[in-house]
Scaffold this motif. Structure first.
Motif, PDB file in Angstrom:
ATOM      1  N   GLN A   1      -0.806   5.623   9.020  1.00 56.53           N
ATOM      2  CA  GLN A   1      -0.127   6.920   9.054  1.00 56.53           C
ATOM      3  C   GLN A   1      -0.103   7.508   7.652  1.00 56.53           C
ATOM      4  O   GLN A   1       0.310   6.846   6.699  1.00 56.53           O
ATOM      5  N   ALA A   2      -0.556   8.751   7.533  1.00 60.85           N
ATOM      6  CA  ALA A   2      -0.650   9.391   6.225  1.00 60.85           C
ATOM      7  C   ALA A   2       0.725   9.745   5.677  1.00 60.85           C
ATOM      8  O   ALA A   2       1.598  10.217   6.401  1.00 60.85           O
ATOM      9  N   CYS A   3       0.892   9.527   4.369  1.00 59.92           N
ATOM     10  CA  CYS A   3       2.118   9.888   3.656  1.00 59.92           C
ATOM     11  C   CYS A   3       1.715  10.548   2.337  1.00 59.92           C
ATOM     12  O   CYS A   3       0.583  10.396   1.875  1.00 59.92           O
ATOM     13  N   PRO A   4       2.633  11.264   1.714  1.00 63.89           N
ATOM     14  CA  PRO A   4       2.316  11.845   0.404  1.00 63.89           C
ATOM     15  C   PRO A   4       2.027  10.756  -0.626  1.00 63.89           C
ATOM     16  O   PRO A   4       2.457   9.606  -0.492  1.00 63.89           O
ATOM     17  N   SER A   5       1.305  11.126  -1.655  1.00 60.93           N
ATOM     18  CA  SER A   5       1.035  10.209  -2.755  1.00 60.93           C
ATOM     19  C   SER A   5       2.351   9.737  -3.374  1.00 60.93           C
ATOM     20  O   SER A   5       3.315  10.496  -3.473  1.00 60.93           O
ATOM     21  N   LYS A   6       2.400   8.462  -3.767  1.00 64.71           N
ATOM     22  CA  LYS A   6       3.613   7.916  -4.370  1.00 64.71           C
ATOM     23  C   LYS A   6       3.804   8.456  -5.785  1.00 64.71           C
ATOM     24  O   LYS A   6       2.830   8.730  -6.496  1.00 64.71           O
ATOM     25  N   ALA A   7       5.041   8.596  -6.184  1.00 66.78           N
ATOM     26  CA  ALA A   7       5.349   9.080  -7.525  1.00 66.78           C
ATOM     27  C   ALA A   7       4.931   8.051  -8.575  1.00 66.78           C
ATOM     28  O   ALA A   7       4.922   6.840  -8.321  1.00 66.78           O
ATOM     29  N   MET A   8       4.574   8.528  -9.746  1.00 72.45           N
ATOM     30  CA  MET A   8       4.249   7.638 -10.853  1.00 72.45           C
ATOM     31  C   MET A   8       5.545   7.086 -11.454  1.00 72.45           C
ATOM     32  O   MET A   8       6.452   7.842 -11.821  1.00 72.45           O
ATOM     33  N   VAL A   9       5.636   5.763 -11.503  1.00 73.84           N
ATOM     34  CA  VAL A   9       6.811   5.094 -12.063  1.00 73.84           C
ATOM     35  C   VAL A   9       6.323   3.989 -12.989  1.00 73.84           C
ATOM     36  O   VAL A   9       5.125   3.678 -13.047  1.00 73.84           O
ATOM     37  N   ASP A  10       7.236   3.373 -13.729  1.00 74.22           N
ATOM     38  CA  ASP A  10       6.834   2.262 -14.585  1.00 74.22           C
ATOM     39  C   ASP A  10       6.396   1.087 -13.724  1.00 74.22           C
ATOM     40  O   ASP A  10       6.759   0.969 -12.546  1.00 74.22           O
ATOM     41  N   GLU A  11       5.624   0.198 -14.304  1.00 71.97           N
ATOM     42  CA  GLU A  11       4.983  -0.865 -13.529  1.00 71.97           C
ATOM     43  C   GLU A  11       6.008  -1.801 -12.880  1.00 71.97           C
ATOM     44  O   GLU A  11       5.815  -2.256 -11.747  1.00 71.97           O
ATOM     45  N   GLU A  12       7.084  -2.112 -13.572  1.00 71.19           N
ATOM     46  CA  GLU A  12       8.090  -3.013 -13.003  1.00 71.19           C
ATOM     47  C   GLU A  12       8.729  -2.394 -11.764  1.00 71.19           C
ATOM     48  O   GLU A  12       8.910  -3.075 -10.742  1.00 71.19           O
ATOM     49  N   THR A  13       9.057  -1.106 -11.837  1.00 75.21           N
ATOM     50  CA  THR A  13       9.621  -0.423 -10.674  1.00 75.21           C
ATOM     51  C   THR A  13       8.610  -0.391  -9.534  1.00 75.21           C
ATOM     52  O   THR A  13       8.960  -0.604  -8.365  1.00 75.21           O
ATOM     53  N   TYR A  14       7.358  -0.141  -9.871  1.00 74.74           N
ATOM     54  CA  TYR A  14       6.300  -0.121  -8.857  1.00 74.74           C
ATOM     55  C   TYR A  14       6.208  -1.465  -8.134  1.00 74.74           C
ATOM     56  O   TYR A  14       6.107  -1.516  -6.901  1.00 74.74           O
ATOM     57  N   MET A  15       6.249  -2.563  -8.888  1.00 74.31           N
ATOM     58  CA  MET A  15       6.121  -3.886  -8.276  1.00 74.31           C
ATOM     59  C   MET A  15       7.294  -4.167  -7.344  1.00 74.31           C
ATOM     60  O   MET A  15       7.125  -4.813  -6.300  1.00 74.31           O
ATOM     61  N   GLN A  16       8.475  -3.683  -7.682  1.00 77.34           N
ATOM     62  CA  GLN A  16       9.616  -3.839  -6.793  1.00 77.34           C
ATOM     63  C   GLN A  16       9.434  -3.013  -5.516  1.00 77.34           C
ATOM     64  O   GLN A  16       9.814  -3.448  -4.423  1.00 77.34           O
ATOM     65  N   GLN A  17       8.849  -1.843  -5.652  1.00 77.29           N
ATOM     66  CA  GLN A  17       8.619  -0.996  -4.485  1.00 77.29           C
ATOM     67  C   GLN A  17       7.579  -1.601  -3.550  1.00 77.29           C
ATOM     68  O   GLN A  17       7.685  -1.493  -2.324  1.00 77.29           O
ATOM     69  N   ILE A  18       6.571  -2.229  -4.127  1.00 79.45           N
ATOM     70  CA  ILE A  18       5.451  -2.730  -3.333  1.00 79.45           C
ATOM     71  C   ILE A  18       5.711  -4.143  -2.789  1.00 79.45           C
ATOM     72  O   ILE A  18       5.025  -4.621  -1.887  1.00 79.45           O
ATOM     73  N   LYS A  19       6.737  -4.814  -3.323  1.00 82.35           N
ATOM     74  CA  LYS A  19       7.006  -6.204  -2.947  1.00 82.35           C
ATOM     75  C   LYS A  19       7.193  -6.403  -1.440  1.00 82.35           C
ATOM     76  O   LYS A  19       6.602  -7.331  -0.864  1.00 82.35           O
ATOM     77  N   PRO A  20       7.969  -5.564  -0.732  1.00 78.66           N
ATOM     78  CA  PRO A  20       8.103  -5.772   0.723  1.00 78.66           C
ATOM     79  C   PRO A  20       6.772  -5.672   1.467  1.00 78.66           C
ATOM     80  O   PRO A  20       6.548  -6.399   2.441  1.00 78.66           O
ATOM     81  N   LEU A  21       5.885  -4.791   1.006  1.00 72.84           N
ATOM     82  CA  LEU A  21       4.583  -4.654   1.648  1.00 72.84           C
ATOM     83  C   LEU A  21       3.741  -5.908   1.429  1.00 72.84           C
ATOM     84  O   LEU A  21       3.025  -6.350   2.335  1.00 72.84           O
ATOM     85  N   MET A  22       3.827  -6.484   0.246  1.00 71.66           N
ATOM     86  CA  MET A  22       3.094  -7.717  -0.035  1.00 71.66           C
ATOM     87  C   MET A  22       3.624  -8.872   0.815  1.00 71.66           C
ATOM     88  O   MET A  22       2.849  -9.704   1.305  1.00 71.66           O
ATOM     89  N   GLN A  23       4.930  -8.909   1.007  1.00 73.27           N
ATOM     90  CA  GLN A  23       5.518  -9.964   1.838  1.00 73.27           C
ATOM     91  C   GLN A  23       5.085  -9.811   3.289  1.00 73.27           C
ATOM     92  O   GLN A  23       4.759 -10.808   3.959  1.00 73.27           O
ATOM     93  N   GLU A  24       5.057  -8.581   3.778  1.00 76.27           N
ATOM     94  CA  GLU A  24       4.589  -8.339   5.146  1.00 76.27           C
ATOM     95  C   GLU A  24       3.131  -8.759   5.304  1.00 76.27           C
ATOM     96  O   GLU A  24       2.737  -9.320   6.329  1.00 76.27           O
ATOM     97  N   LEU A  25       2.328  -8.479   4.282  1.00 79.22           N
ATOM     98  CA  LEU A  25       0.925  -8.856   4.337  1.00 79.22           C
ATOM     99  C   LEU A  25       0.768 -10.365   4.405  1.00 79.22           C
ATOM    100  O   LEU A  25      -0.050 -10.883   5.174  1.00 79.22           O
ATOM    101  N   MET A  26       1.556 -11.097   3.639  1.00 77.55           N
ATOM    102  CA  MET A  26       1.459 -12.554   3.653  1.00 77.55           C
ATOM    103  C   MET A  26       1.819 -13.115   5.029  1.00 77.55           C
ATOM    104  O   MET A  26       1.172 -14.039   5.517  1.00 77.55           O
TER     105      MET A  26
END
Length: 272
Positions: free
Chosen positions: A229-254
């Motif tokens: 499902q298409a969503c808008p591009s994610k906002a640019m944030v610092d890398e640590e904040t980005y990793m926290q945002q992406i962590k649930p998706l990585m867990q779901e993938l595992m």
């Protein structure tokens, strides 16, 4: 007799508002008519519905020229177009339509083999490289009798997804086709590469190259369908904040990777 004939209401003699209401009823846009069906053996697998016909749905437009003019845009917008012939080139078919008819299209499914996956490289930011096309749903159905080496096209699909616009929902349907290395395994590798590429383009490239479109995804084990499902591009944030945002998706993938069927082919395990 002539007076009697003139007293009988004629469709084309009705006010345009009433004709529009009739056409709205005729082309009701059945959301379940999508060119797919569920296998009758109880497996729940999604398959091509060979009885589906967009031409049959559009038949009322052939009554006369006036009805075609009145209803073609409405009909095109509410009809799912299912292309099951591998040798039909959709760009050629689109070229035969008026630009307004192309803009009206909302739902297309395409049966594919490796030639079509190679074509994805030339799409750019619009489906079928057609800027006037804006789809609510695009479904890519694997040809049932073909051998599919989807891992050969993982990078191409990721690159397409980063720039594809004007498509709200994109689905890949196995259609009981043979996928070398397991269909779900490919979907998981695709998701993994989406996140890996996204991180690289944001934090290892200068200047950062954010995606044009971000996608949420879901794999339906019962139907063997992978939906994005298409969503808008994610906002640019610092890398640590980005990793926290992406962590649930990585867990779901595992979790999804752990549920894969074991396949002895090393291509299924290393994502090549």
């Amino acid at each position: 007799m002539a007076d009697s004939d003139q007293s009988v209401p004629r469709l084309l003699s009705l006010p345009s508002e009433i004709r529009a209401a009739i056409l709205d009823y005729v082309f009701d846009g059945d959301e379940h008519a999508n060119g797919l069906t569920i296998a009758s053996d109880g497996s729940g697998k999604a398959m091509t519905d060979h009885d589906y016909s967009a031409a049959r749905i559009l038949a009322p437009l052939l009554v006369c020229r006036q009805l075609y003019c009145d209803g073609s845009l409405l009909a095109f917008g509410r009809t799912h177009f299912s292309v099951t012939n591998l040798y039909i080139r959709i760009p050629d078919r689109l070229a035969q339509l008026h630009p307004k008819q192309i803009e009206a299209l909302r739902s297309i499914s395409l049966t594919v083999d490796k030639r079509h996956f190679r074509d994805l490289r030339s799409w750019g930011s619009h489906a079928f490289a057609c800027p006037g096309l804006s789809l609510d749903s695009l479904t890519i159905v694997l040809h049932q009798s073909s051998q599919h080496y989807l891992f050969d096209f993982t990078t191409d699909v990721v690159n397409l997804l980063r720039q594809l616009q004007s498509v709200q929902s994109l689905a890949f349907v196995r259609n009981r086709a043979h996928v070398k290395g397991n269909f779900k395994t490919w979907c998981n590798r695709l998701v993994g590469l989406i996140m890996k590429t996204d991180h690289y383009e944001r934090y290892d490239v200068r200047p950062p190259n954010a995606e044009q479109t971000w996608w949420t995804w879901k794999f339906d084990d019962a139907c063997e369908t992978f939906r994005l499902q298409a969503c808008p591009s994610k906002a640019m944030v610092d890398e640590e904040t980005y990793m926290q945002q992406i962590k649930p998706l990585m867990q779901e993938l595992m979790v999804s990777i752990e549920s894969e069927e074991w396949n002895p082919d090393p291509r299924a395990r290393n994502g090549t």
